[in-house]
Design a protein around this motif. Structure first.
Motif, short mmCIF file in Angstrom:
data_model
loop_
_atom_site.label_atom_id
_atom_site.label_comp_id
_atom_site.label_asym_id
_atom_site.label_seq_id
_atom_site.Cartn_x
_atom_site.Cartn_y
_atom_site.Cartn_z
N LEU A 105 0.82 -1.22 0.00
CA LEU A 105 0.00 0.00 0.00
C LEU A 105 0.85 1.27 0.00
N HIS A 113 -2.90 0.34 -6.74
CA HIS A 113 -3.17 0.77 -5.36
C HIS A 113 -4.67 0.91 -5.12
N ARG A 114 -5.33 1.55 -6.10
CA ARG A 114 -6.78 1.75 -5.97
C ARG A 114 -7.51 0.42 -5.85
N ARG A 117 -6.96 -1.13 -2.43
CA ARG A 117 -7.74 -0.41 -1.41
C ARG A 117 -9.22 -0.76 -1.54
N ARG A 118 -9.69 -0.93 -2.78
CA ARG A 118 -11.10 -1.29 -2.99
C ARG A 118 -11.41 -2.64 -2.34
N ALA A 121 -11.83 -2.40 1.41
CA ALA A 121 -12.78 -1.41 1.93
C ALA A 121 -13.53 -1.90 3.17
N PRO A 363 -6.23 9.03 -1.86
CA PRO A 363 -6.09 7.58 -2.01
C PRO A 363 -5.29 6.89 -0.90
N HIS A 364 -4.33 7.61 -0.28
CA HIS A 364 -3.50 6.96 0.76
C HIS A 364 -4.01 7.26 2.17
N ILE A 367 -5.66 3.83 6.26
CA ILE A 367 -6.61 2.72 6.23
C ILE A 367 -6.81 2.15 7.65
#
Ligand code: HEM
Length: 416
Positions: A105, A113-114, A117-118, A121, A363-364, A367
Protein backbone atom coordinates in the motif's frame (compact mmCIF):
# COMPACT_ATOMS: atom_id res chain seq x y z
CA UNK A 1 14.84 30.14 19.41
CA UNK A 2 11.20 30.61 20.12
CA UNK A 3 8.93 28.24 18.23
CA UNK A 4 5.64 29.27 16.75
CA UNK A 5 3.68 26.89 19.01
CA UNK A 6 3.06 29.60 21.44
CA UNK A 7 3.71 32.70 19.39
CA UNK A 8 1.03 31.65 16.85
CA UNK A 9 2.65 33.93 14.31
CA UNK A 10 0.58 32.48 11.45
CA UNK A 11 -2.72 33.61 12.80
CA UNK A 12 -2.52 37.28 13.33
CA UNK A 13 -4.96 39.81 11.93
CA UNK A 14 -7.00 38.48 9.01
CA UNK A 15 -6.89 35.09 10.72
CA UNK A 16 -9.04 32.40 9.08
CA UNK A 17 -9.99 31.27 12.57
CA UNK A 18 -11.37 34.37 14.26
CA UNK A 19 -13.23 32.37 16.91
CA UNK A 20 -10.25 30.30 18.07
CA UNK A 21 -8.92 31.88 21.23
CA UNK A 22 -5.78 33.83 20.67
CA UNK A 23 -2.84 33.61 23.05
CA UNK A 24 -1.91 36.47 25.27
CA UNK A 25 1.66 35.38 25.74
CA UNK A 26 0.87 32.83 28.45
CA UNK A 27 2.28 29.37 27.72
CA UNK A 28 0.29 26.66 29.43
CA UNK A 29 1.80 23.57 31.02
CA UNK A 30 0.21 21.38 28.33
CA UNK A 31 1.71 23.48 25.54
CA UNK A 32 5.12 23.52 27.19
CA UNK A 33 5.25 19.74 27.41
CA UNK A 34 4.04 19.28 23.83
CA UNK A 35 6.75 21.64 22.69
CA UNK A 36 9.36 19.65 24.59
CA UNK A 37 8.14 16.47 22.92
CA UNK A 38 8.52 18.04 19.46
CA UNK A 39 11.91 19.57 20.25
CA UNK A 40 13.19 16.32 21.80
CA UNK A 41 12.64 14.57 18.49
CA UNK A 42 13.70 17.38 16.15
CA UNK A 43 15.53 20.15 18.02
CA UNK A 44 16.49 22.08 14.87
CA UNK A 45 14.03 20.89 12.25
CA UNK A 46 10.86 21.50 14.27
CA UNK A 47 11.48 25.22 14.91
CA UNK A 48 12.71 25.60 11.31
CA UNK A 49 9.61 24.00 9.83
CA UNK A 50 7.24 25.98 12.05
CA UNK A 51 9.14 29.18 11.36
CA UNK A 52 9.21 28.69 7.58
CA UNK A 53 5.56 27.64 7.56
CA UNK A 54 4.55 30.84 9.25
CA UNK A 55 6.40 32.96 6.68
CA UNK A 56 4.93 31.46 3.50
CA UNK A 57 2.50 28.61 2.74
CA UNK A 58 4.83 27.22 0.03
CA UNK A 59 8.60 27.68 -0.01
CA UNK A 60 11.24 26.08 -2.23
CA UNK A 61 14.16 24.89 -0.09
CA UNK A 62 17.13 24.31 -2.39
CA UNK A 63 18.46 20.75 -2.15
CA UNK A 64 15.58 19.63 0.08
CA UNK A 65 12.34 20.14 -1.80
CA UNK A 66 9.26 22.31 -1.68
CA UNK A 67 7.77 22.81 1.78
CA UNK A 68 3.96 23.02 1.80
CA UNK A 69 2.55 24.24 5.12
CA UNK A 70 -1.08 25.22 4.61
CA UNK A 71 -3.92 22.75 5.18
CA UNK A 72 -5.88 23.37 1.95
CA UNK A 73 -2.75 23.07 -0.16
CA UNK A 74 -1.59 19.93 1.66
CA UNK A 75 -5.01 18.38 1.03
CA UNK A 76 -4.97 19.47 -2.65
CA UNK A 77 -1.65 17.65 -3.15
CA UNK A 78 -2.84 14.49 -1.37
CA UNK A 79 -6.03 14.40 -3.45
CA UNK A 80 -4.22 14.78 -6.79
CA UNK A 81 -2.53 11.44 -7.39
CA UNK A 82 -2.08 12.20 -11.11
CA UNK A 83 0.47 14.94 -10.54
CA UNK A 84 1.82 14.00 -7.09
CA UNK A 85 2.82 10.41 -6.30
CA UNK A 86 3.84 8.61 -3.13
CA UNK A 87 5.95 5.84 -4.63
CA UNK A 88 8.42 8.12 -6.42
CA UNK A 89 12.21 8.14 -6.00
CA UNK A 90 12.32 10.59 -3.08
CA UNK A 91 9.09 9.74 -1.27
CA UNK A 92 9.00 7.31 1.63
CA UNK A 93 7.02 4.58 -0.17
CA UNK A 94 9.75 3.08 -2.36
CA UNK A 95 12.05 2.82 0.63
CA UNK A 96 10.04 -0.11 1.90
CA UNK A 97 9.91 -2.28 -1.19
CA UNK A 98 13.13 -4.28 -0.51
CA UNK A 99 11.92 -4.98 3.03
CA UNK A 100 8.23 -5.78 2.64
CA UNK A 101 7.81 -6.47 -1.08
CA UNK A 102 6.07 -4.38 -3.73
CA UNK A 103 2.46 -4.66 -2.51
CA UNK A 104 2.41 -2.89 0.84
CA UNK A 105 0.00 0.00 0.00
CA UNK A 106 2.51 2.63 1.15
CA UNK A 107 4.70 1.83 -1.87
CA UNK A 108 1.95 1.67 -4.48
CA UNK A 109 0.16 4.22 -6.64
CA UNK A 110 -2.40 4.39 -9.43
CA UNK A 111 -4.68 1.57 -10.53
CA UNK A 112 -2.95 -1.23 -8.60
CA UNK A 113 -3.17 0.77 -5.36
CA UNK A 114 -6.78 1.75 -5.97
CA UNK A 115 -7.73 -1.85 -6.71
CA UNK A 116 -6.09 -3.14 -3.52
CA UNK A 117 -7.74 -0.41 -1.41
CA UNK A 118 -11.10 -1.29 -2.99
CA UNK A 119 -10.69 -4.92 -1.95
CA UNK A 120 -9.82 -3.78 1.57
CA UNK A 121 -12.78 -1.41 1.93
CA UNK A 122 -14.65 -3.68 4.35
CA UNK A 123 -11.62 -4.84 6.30
CA UNK A 124 -12.23 -2.82 9.44
CA UNK A 125 -15.87 -3.17 10.44
CA UNK A 126 -16.79 -2.25 14.03
CA UNK A 127 -16.97 -6.00 14.76
CA UNK A 128 -13.60 -6.90 13.26
CA UNK A 129 -11.96 -3.96 15.03
CA UNK A 130 -13.48 -4.96 18.39
CA UNK A 131 -12.23 -8.54 17.87
CA UNK A 132 -8.69 -7.15 17.61
CA UNK A 133 -8.72 -4.39 20.21
CA UNK A 134 -10.78 -5.89 23.06
CA UNK A 135 -8.53 -8.88 23.77
CA UNK A 136 -5.39 -6.81 23.04
CA UNK A 137 -6.55 -4.19 25.58
CA UNK A 138 -6.98 -6.74 28.37
CA UNK A 139 -3.29 -6.80 29.29
CA UNK A 140 -3.10 -2.99 29.43
CA UNK A 141 -6.17 -3.04 31.66
CA UNK A 142 -4.67 -5.46 34.17
CA UNK A 143 -1.23 -3.82 34.02
CA UNK A 144 -2.72 -0.39 34.87
CA UNK A 145 -4.99 -1.57 37.69
CA UNK A 146 -2.48 -3.96 39.21
CA UNK A 147 0.34 -1.42 39.08
CA UNK A 148 -1.68 1.43 40.58
CA UNK A 149 -3.32 -0.81 43.21
CA UNK A 150 0.15 -1.91 44.30
CA UNK A 151 1.00 1.77 44.85
CA UNK A 152 3.76 1.86 42.29
CA UNK A 153 4.09 4.03 39.24
CA UNK A 154 2.77 2.60 35.95
CA UNK A 155 4.54 3.61 32.76
CA UNK A 156 1.81 4.36 30.23
CA UNK A 157 4.25 4.29 27.29
CA UNK A 158 5.17 0.74 28.22
CA UNK A 159 1.48 -0.11 28.59
CA UNK A 160 0.60 1.24 25.12
CA UNK A 161 3.51 -0.73 23.63
CA UNK A 162 1.99 -3.81 25.25
CA UNK A 163 -1.37 -2.93 23.66
CA UNK A 164 0.25 -2.34 20.24
CA UNK A 165 2.06 -5.71 20.54
CA UNK A 166 -1.27 -7.39 21.35
CA UNK A 167 -2.78 -5.80 18.23
CA UNK A 168 0.17 -7.05 16.16
CA UNK A 169 -0.44 -10.59 17.43
CA UNK A 170 -4.06 -10.38 16.18
CA UNK A 171 -2.95 -8.94 12.84
CA UNK A 172 -0.63 -11.92 12.49
CA UNK A 173 -3.44 -14.29 13.47
CA UNK A 174 -1.52 -15.80 16.40
CA UNK A 175 -3.77 -17.26 19.12
CA UNK A 176 -2.89 -16.26 22.71
CA UNK A 177 -2.19 -19.85 23.68
CA UNK A 178 -0.08 -20.73 20.60
CA UNK A 179 3.07 -22.62 21.67
CA UNK A 180 6.14 -20.39 21.35
CA UNK A 181 4.02 -17.23 20.89
CA UNK A 182 6.22 -14.18 21.33
CA UNK A 183 5.23 -11.86 24.22
CA UNK A 184 3.42 -8.67 23.17
CA UNK A 185 6.39 -6.48 24.03
CA UNK A 186 8.67 -8.52 21.76
CA UNK A 187 6.14 -8.30 18.95
CA UNK A 188 6.06 -4.55 19.43
CA UNK A 189 9.88 -4.39 19.41
CA UNK A 190 9.99 -6.33 16.13
CA UNK A 191 7.45 -3.98 14.52
CA UNK A 192 9.30 -0.98 15.86
CA UNK A 193 12.66 -2.30 14.60
CA UNK A 194 11.21 -2.14 11.07
CA UNK A 195 9.62 1.32 11.28
CA UNK A 196 12.62 2.86 13.04
CA UNK A 197 14.79 2.14 10.01
CA UNK A 198 13.38 5.33 8.46
CA UNK A 199 15.13 8.60 9.23
CA UNK A 200 14.34 11.99 7.80
CA UNK A 201 16.62 12.89 4.94
CA UNK A 202 17.63 9.27 4.26
CA UNK A 203 16.15 8.41 0.87
CA UNK A 204 17.14 4.71 0.80
CA UNK A 205 18.02 1.96 3.26
CA UNK A 206 21.52 0.51 3.48
CA UNK A 207 22.13 -3.18 2.71
CA UNK A 208 22.44 -3.85 6.44
CA UNK A 209 19.19 -2.09 7.20
CA UNK A 210 17.37 -4.00 4.50
CA UNK A 211 18.74 -7.27 5.94
CA UNK A 212 17.66 -6.25 9.46
CA UNK A 213 14.18 -5.26 8.24
CA UNK A 214 13.76 -8.45 6.22
CA UNK A 215 14.77 -10.58 9.16
CA UNK A 216 12.13 -8.90 11.41
CA UNK A 217 9.50 -9.25 8.66
CA UNK A 218 10.51 -12.92 8.30
CA UNK A 219 9.86 -13.60 12.01
CA UNK A 220 6.48 -11.85 11.83
CA UNK A 221 5.46 -13.40 8.49
CA UNK A 222 5.93 -17.01 9.69
CA UNK A 223 2.74 -17.21 11.79
CA UNK A 224 0.85 -14.89 9.42
CA UNK A 225 1.48 -17.25 6.47
CA UNK A 226 0.35 -20.18 8.60
CA UNK A 227 -2.89 -18.40 9.52
CA UNK A 228 -3.43 -17.35 5.88
CA UNK A 229 -3.04 -20.93 4.67
CA UNK A 230 -5.57 -22.16 7.26
CA UNK A 231 -8.12 -19.72 5.77
CA UNK A 232 -9.86 -19.20 9.12
CA UNK A 233 -12.07 -16.10 8.69
CA UNK A 234 -11.79 -15.49 12.45
CA UNK A 235 -8.13 -14.52 11.96
CA UNK A 236 -6.93 -11.36 10.26
CA UNK A 237 -4.78 -13.16 7.63
CA UNK A 238 -7.77 -15.47 6.99
CA UNK A 239 -9.99 -12.43 6.42
CA UNK A 240 -7.49 -10.99 3.96
CA UNK A 241 -7.64 -14.27 2.06
CA UNK A 242 -11.44 -14.14 2.14
CA UNK A 243 -11.27 -10.62 0.63
CA UNK A 244 -9.37 -12.03 -2.36
CA UNK A 245 -5.77 -11.23 -1.39
CA UNK A 246 -3.00 -13.46 -2.64
CA UNK A 247 -0.60 -14.68 0.05
CA UNK A 248 2.03 -12.11 -1.02
CA UNK A 249 -0.51 -9.27 -0.96
CA UNK A 250 -1.68 -10.32 2.50
CA UNK A 251 1.91 -10.43 3.81
CA UNK A 252 2.62 -6.96 2.33
CA UNK A 253 -0.49 -5.51 3.93
CA UNK A 254 0.19 -7.07 7.32
CA UNK A 255 3.79 -5.77 7.22
CA UNK A 256 2.51 -2.29 6.32
CA UNK A 257 0.06 -2.35 9.24
CA UNK A 258 2.71 -3.48 11.67
CA UNK A 259 5.26 -0.87 10.63
CA UNK A 260 2.94 2.13 10.08
CA UNK A 261 0.46 1.55 12.86
CA UNK A 262 2.57 1.06 15.96
CA UNK A 263 4.81 4.13 16.35
CA UNK A 264 2.03 6.66 15.70
CA UNK A 265 -0.16 5.09 18.35
CA UNK A 266 2.60 4.81 20.95
CA UNK A 267 3.38 8.46 20.23
CA UNK A 268 -0.21 9.67 20.46
CA UNK A 269 -1.86 7.95 23.42
CA UNK A 270 0.64 9.12 26.09
CA UNK A 271 0.65 12.63 24.56
CA UNK A 272 -3.15 12.69 24.65
CA UNK A 273 -3.07 11.63 28.30
CA UNK A 274 -0.47 14.25 29.19
CA UNK A 275 -2.31 16.97 27.27
CA UNK A 276 -5.56 16.23 29.11
CA UNK A 277 -3.92 15.92 32.53
CA UNK A 278 -1.76 19.03 32.03
CA UNK A 279 -4.74 21.10 30.92
CA UNK A 280 -6.86 19.87 33.83
CA UNK A 281 -9.46 18.19 31.61
CA UNK A 282 -9.47 14.63 32.94
CA UNK A 283 -12.02 15.22 35.70
CA UNK A 284 -14.41 17.00 33.32
CA UNK A 285 -14.19 14.18 30.78
CA UNK A 286 -14.89 11.52 33.41
CA UNK A 287 -18.39 13.03 33.76
CA UNK A 288 -18.80 14.07 30.14
CA UNK A 289 -18.03 11.05 27.94
CA UNK A 290 -19.91 12.48 24.91
CA UNK A 291 -17.09 15.03 24.67
CA UNK A 292 -14.45 12.32 24.27
CA UNK A 293 -14.55 12.13 20.42
CA UNK A 294 -14.14 15.88 19.84
CA UNK A 295 -11.43 16.05 22.52
CA UNK A 296 -9.50 13.18 20.91
CA UNK A 297 -9.80 14.83 17.48
CA UNK A 298 -8.54 18.11 18.82
CA UNK A 299 -5.63 16.33 20.51
CA UNK A 300 -4.78 14.65 17.18
CA UNK A 301 -4.82 18.06 15.51
CA UNK A 302 -2.63 19.56 18.18
CA UNK A 303 -0.07 16.74 18.43
CA UNK A 304 -0.02 15.53 14.77
CA UNK A 305 1.52 12.09 15.37
CA UNK A 306 2.46 11.76 11.68
CA UNK A 307 4.05 15.20 11.25
CA UNK A 308 5.10 15.13 7.60
CA UNK A 309 4.19 13.37 4.34
CA UNK A 310 6.26 13.20 1.19
CA UNK A 311 5.26 13.24 -2.47
CA UNK A 312 7.08 13.42 -5.81
CA UNK A 313 5.86 15.75 -8.54
CA UNK A 314 5.37 13.97 -11.89
CA UNK A 315 3.65 16.75 -13.88
CA UNK A 316 4.09 20.54 -13.71
CA UNK A 317 1.78 22.45 -11.46
CA UNK A 318 1.49 25.51 -9.28
CA UNK A 319 1.05 25.43 -5.52
CA UNK A 320 0.17 28.60 -3.67
CA UNK A 321 1.73 30.59 -6.51
CA UNK A 322 4.97 28.54 -6.55
CA UNK A 323 5.67 26.61 -9.76
CA UNK A 324 6.61 22.95 -9.23
CA UNK A 325 7.94 20.60 -11.90
CA UNK A 326 8.43 16.89 -12.46
CA UNK A 327 11.17 15.59 -10.18
CA UNK A 328 10.47 18.05 -7.34
CA UNK A 329 10.04 16.57 -3.90
CA UNK A 330 7.16 17.92 -1.82
CA UNK A 331 7.49 18.08 1.96
CA UNK A 332 3.92 18.27 3.24
CA UNK A 333 4.10 19.82 6.67
CA UNK A 334 0.99 18.43 8.33
CA UNK A 335 2.45 19.54 11.63
CA UNK A 336 2.42 23.22 10.68
CA UNK A 337 -0.83 23.00 8.71
CA UNK A 338 -2.60 21.58 11.78
CA UNK A 339 -0.91 23.28 14.70
CA UNK A 340 -1.04 26.74 13.15
CA UNK A 341 -4.83 26.57 13.43
CA UNK A 342 -4.56 27.43 17.09
CA UNK A 343 -4.07 26.36 20.65
CA UNK A 344 -5.47 23.16 22.11
CA UNK A 345 -9.17 23.83 22.67
CA UNK A 346 -11.67 20.99 22.21
CA UNK A 347 -14.61 23.40 22.51
CA UNK A 348 -13.79 24.99 19.16
CA UNK A 349 -14.69 23.01 16.04
CA UNK A 350 -11.92 22.08 13.65
CA UNK A 351 -12.37 23.89 10.30
CA UNK A 352 -13.57 21.69 7.43
CA UNK A 353 -10.45 22.15 5.30
CA UNK A 354 -8.25 20.67 8.03
CA UNK A 355 -10.52 17.90 9.27
CA UNK A 356 -8.66 14.59 9.76
CA UNK A 357 -5.64 15.84 7.86
CA UNK A 358 -3.49 14.10 10.49
CA UNK A 359 -4.73 10.84 8.95
CA UNK A 360 -3.90 12.07 5.43
CA UNK A 361 -6.38 12.54 2.58
CA UNK A 362 -7.14 11.03 -0.81
CA UNK A 363 -6.09 7.58 -2.01
CA UNK A 364 -3.50 6.96 0.76
CA UNK A 365 -5.77 8.14 3.61
CA UNK A 366 -4.93 6.08 6.73
CA UNK A 367 -6.61 2.72 6.23
CA UNK A 368 -5.91 1.89 9.89
CA UNK A 369 -7.91 4.85 11.26
CA UNK A 370 -10.81 2.74 12.63
CA UNK A 371 -8.32 0.48 14.40
CA UNK A 372 -6.31 3.45 15.67
CA UNK A 373 -9.45 5.19 17.00
CA UNK A 374 -10.58 2.00 18.74
CA UNK A 375 -7.17 1.61 20.43
CA UNK A 376 -7.16 5.28 21.46
CA UNK A 377 -10.73 5.19 22.81
CA UNK A 378 -10.16 1.90 24.66
CA UNK A 379 -7.12 3.34 26.44
CA UNK A 380 -8.70 6.70 27.21
CA UNK A 381 -11.87 5.08 28.58
CA UNK A 382 -9.75 2.76 30.72
CA UNK A 383 -7.91 5.79 32.14
CA UNK A 384 -11.15 7.73 32.71
CA UNK A 385 -12.83 4.74 34.40
CA UNK A 386 -9.85 4.32 36.66
CA UNK A 387 -9.84 8.03 37.47
CA UNK A 388 -13.54 7.87 38.41
CA UNK A 389 -12.73 5.21 41.04
CA UNK A 390 -9.23 6.30 42.07
CA UNK A 391 -7.86 9.56 40.66
CA UNK A 392 -4.32 9.29 39.29
CA UNK A 393 -1.70 11.84 38.35
CA UNK A 394 1.47 11.99 36.25
CA UNK A 395 4.43 11.45 38.58
CA UNK A 396 7.32 11.63 36.11
CA UNK A 397 8.04 11.69 32.40
CA UNK A 398 10.80 11.82 29.80
CA UNK A 399 10.55 12.84 26.17
CA UNK A 400 12.17 10.73 23.44
CA UNK A 401 15.32 12.21 21.91
CA UNK A 402 16.30 12.08 18.24
CA UNK A 403 13.39 9.94 17.06
CA UNK A 404 11.42 10.26 13.81
CA UNK A 405 7.98 10.33 15.45
CA UNK A 406 7.95 12.66 18.48
CA UNK A 407 6.71 11.15 21.72
CA UNK A 408 7.31 10.35 25.36
CA UNK A 409 9.90 7.73 26.28
CA UNK A 410 8.26 7.35 29.66
CA UNK A 411 5.06 8.72 31.24
CA UNK A 412 4.50 7.41 34.74
CA UNK A 413 1.16 7.52 36.52
CA UNK A 414 0.55 7.12 40.26
CA UNK A 415 -2.51 7.28 42.49
CA UNK A 416 -3.24 10.92 43.25
C1 HEM B 1 -2.88 7.95 15.62
C2 HEM B 1 -2.55 6.98 14.82
C3 HEM B 1 -2.30 7.11 13.35
C4 HEM B 1 -2.03 8.22 12.58
C5 HEM B 1 -1.93 9.67 13.03
C6 HEM B 1 -1.86 7.77 11.22
C7 HEM B 1 -1.60 8.61 10.14
C8 HEM B 1 -1.50 8.18 8.83
C9 HEM B 1 -1.28 9.06 7.71
C10 HEM B 1 -1.06 10.56 7.78
C11 HEM B 1 -1.27 8.29 6.58
C12 HEM B 1 -1.12 8.79 5.13
C13 HEM B 1 0.33 8.83 4.72
C14 HEM B 1 0.51 9.42 3.32
O1 HEM B 1 -0.46 9.73 2.63
O2 HEM B 1 1.68 9.56 2.93
C15 HEM B 1 -1.46 6.92 7.00
C16 HEM B 1 -1.49 5.85 6.14
C17 HEM B 1 -1.56 4.53 6.57
N1 HEM B 1 -1.83 4.10 7.85
FE1 HEM B 1 -2.07 5.26 9.48
N2 HEM B 1 -2.03 6.42 11.19
C18 HEM B 1 -2.30 5.98 12.45
C19 HEM B 1 -2.55 4.67 12.85
C20 HEM B 1 -2.54 3.59 12.01
C21 HEM B 1 -2.80 2.23 12.42
C22 HEM B 1 -3.16 1.79 13.85
C23 HEM B 1 -2.65 1.45 11.30
C24 HEM B 1 -2.81 -0.04 11.13
C25 HEM B 1 -2.64 -0.91 12.07
C26 HEM B 1 -2.29 2.32 10.20
C27 HEM B 1 -2.06 1.90 8.92
C28 HEM B 1 -1.83 2.72 7.84
C29 HEM B 1 -1.52 2.24 6.50
C30 HEM B 1 -1.40 0.78 6.06
C31 HEM B 1 -1.37 3.37 5.70
C32 HEM B 1 -1.04 3.41 4.22
C33 HEM B 1 -2.30 3.48 3.41
C34 HEM B 1 -2.03 3.59 1.92
O3 HEM B 1 -0.91 3.98 1.53
O4 HEM B 1 -2.94 3.30 1.15
N3 HEM B 1 -2.25 3.61 10.66
N4 HEM B 1 -1.61 6.89 8.37
Amino acid sequence: MQTTDTARSTWTSGDMMPNRRMPNGVVTKAERWEQRVQLGAHPLLYPAIRGLGSIRPVIRLPGLGVLVSEATLVRDVLMDSERFIKNGPSGSGALWTPVVGPKALVNMDGVAHRELRRKLADLFTPRSVAAIVEPAGASLHSRLHRGLDAGGPVDLVDGVKELAGGVISRLLGVPDDAPGRLPNRELFNLGSSISSLVRLGRPTLTVRQVAKGRSAVGVLAGPAREAYRKSDPQTFPGRLRGLGMTEEEAMGIISAFVMVGTETLVSFVPRLTALLADSGRIEGLVDDRPSVPSTVNEALRFTVPSPMMLRDVVAPSSLGGVAVRAGDRLLLSTVHASKSLGRFDPEIPIPAHARQLWFGAGPHFCIGMPLAMAEINATLNLLLDRYAQHPWAISSRQVSKGVLIPGYRKLELVNA
